[in-house]
Write an enzyme that holds these catalytic residues in place. Structure first.
Site, mmCIF file in Angstrom:
data_model
loop_
_atom_site.group_PDB
_atom_site.id
_atom_site.type_symbol
_atom_site.label_atom_id
_atom_site.label_comp_id
_atom_site.label_asym_id
_atom_site.label_seq_id
_atom_site.Cartn_x
_atom_site.Cartn_y
_atom_site.Cartn_z
ATOM 1 N N GLU A 198 33.884 32.095 35.348
ATOM 2 C CA GLU A 198 34.917 32.267 34.321
ATOM 3 C C GLU A 198 35.327 30.874 33.881
ATOM 4 O O GLU A 198 35.558 30.004 34.729
ATOM 5 C CB GLU A 198 36.153 33.000 34.844
ATOM 6 N N GLU A 244 37.816 35.152 43.264
ATOM 7 C CA GLU A 244 39.086 34.470 43.486
ATOM 8 C C GLU A 244 39.832 35.024 44.708
ATOM 9 O O GLU A 244 41.003 35.412 44.623
ATOM 10 C CB GLU A 244 39.959 34.560 42.231
#
Length: 346
Positions: free
Chosen positions: A272, A154
């Site tokens: 995720e 991220e």
């Protein structure tokens, strides 16, 4: 020969049924396991989808024990054990290695490493953390087994879009390239790297977003971290398709379509994922879990899904656990039991 052929037909039938909504019977699971779905050189399964988990997030619970508890609750051992590290932390840890050495429950590591912790991406790209990279290279070679490595998952959250900050999108790409090429130069051959984006449409709208990608020659898998709400009208409400299809306004591609059109040779990992509701709301997550198999059937580039489980995340008022309600847990167990996830680690 006839018996073998009949077994093969039964196996393929079970695999095909794996994309349906029904949970697998023990016989179907056994047949699917015999079909020969195994991981290859880059840990890409020859068929089926790798099943993974990260549990105990934002708690003090030992992550190995948290994962085992999650596995027991869900009814399936995770093929992928997702862990998080930063800076000079020594990993794989003894506990992580032990989880991959369990003969009854084999697992492969997915290690998330914020290599630039305490410095900048630009500094890493310039070689200022080569000692850190080389120390990790030695540990990776000593470990010996193949494992996944995410460099700074991220990264969108960490971009400082200011010239000279050392944390521009182009600096991330340079850091990533330098690290992977340095590892290769050190003789590391067992690392399978994953470029893991954040599933938020606001980032895809940024002018610098495309500059994050470090190049197909240094990326093995394209990853996505993305979540959905199960409360209608709440932020990012939707099913499993919603977390795959977010896109910036103006006619841009959704994430899945972008990945397969721009980097079609790369397997896609949902590194995720999860469904959430506000803490204490007890909303049913079944609709999300029940939508997963149909979406996987439509999206063959997805070769792994890794659930992130926590009762309260660091973003605020969100419960991303599989057992927040009995109905949610029952639906998740039904999903976990499907034979599409019966992939043997090669």
């Amino acid at each position: 020969m006839r018996s073998t052929l009949r077994k093969t037909v039964l196996t393929l039938t079970a695999l095909a049924a794996g994309f349906g909504a029904a949970a697998a019977t023990p016989a179907q699971a056994a047949q699917a396991a015999d079909a020969g779905c195994v991981t290859g050189a880059k840990l890409v399964p020859t068929c089926g989808v790798l099943w993974g988990g990260a549990a105990g997030g934002f708690t003090s619970a030992p992550r190995d024990q948290a994962l085992k508890a999650w596995e027991k609750a869900s009814g399936r051992t995770a093929s992928i054990f997702h862990q998080y590290h930063k800076g000079n932390e020594v990993f794989p840890t003894k506990a992580e290695i032990a989880m991959t050495n369990d003969p009854a429950s084999p697992r492969v590591l997915l290690e998330n490493w914020k290599i630039a912790y305490g410095t900048t991406w630009a500094a890493v790209a310039k070689g200022q953390q080569d000692k850190r990279i080389d120390a990790f290279a030695a540990r990776a070679k000593a470990y010996g087994k193949k494992f996944f490595l995410v460099l700074n998952h991220e990264p969108e959250n960490d971009v400082v879009a200011r010239a000279g900050s050392g944390m521009e999108a182009k600096d991330f790409a340079a850091m990533y390239r330098h690290t992977i090429l340095r590892l290769r130069g050190q003789g590391v051959t067992n690392v399978v790297n994953v470029m893991a984006y954040m599933g938020n449409e606001k980032w895809m709208a940024q002018s610098w977003w495309s500059n994050l990608y470090p190049g197909d020659d240094v990326v093995d898998w394209v990853g996505l971290d993305s979540y959905v709400s199960v409360e209608k009208g709440y932020y990012h409400f939707g099913d499993f398709s919603a977390l795959l299809d977010r896109k910036a306004k103006g006619g841009s591609l959704g994430f899945y379509d972008w990945a397969v059109s721009k980097h079609g040779t790369k397997p896609l990992m949902i590194a995720e994922w999860g469904a959430y509701h506000r803490v204490g709301k007890k909303a049913d997550k079944s609709a999300v879990y029940n939508s997963v198999l149909a979406q996987l059937a439509k999206r063959p580039a997805i070769k792994a899904i890794v659930h992130f489980d926590t009762k309260h995340d660091d973003q605020g008022d969100r419960d991303i656990s599989i057992d927040s309600t009995p109905a949610s847990l029952a639906s998740f167990k039904k999903l976990a039991a499907n034979p599409i996830f019966n992939v043997k680690l090669g």
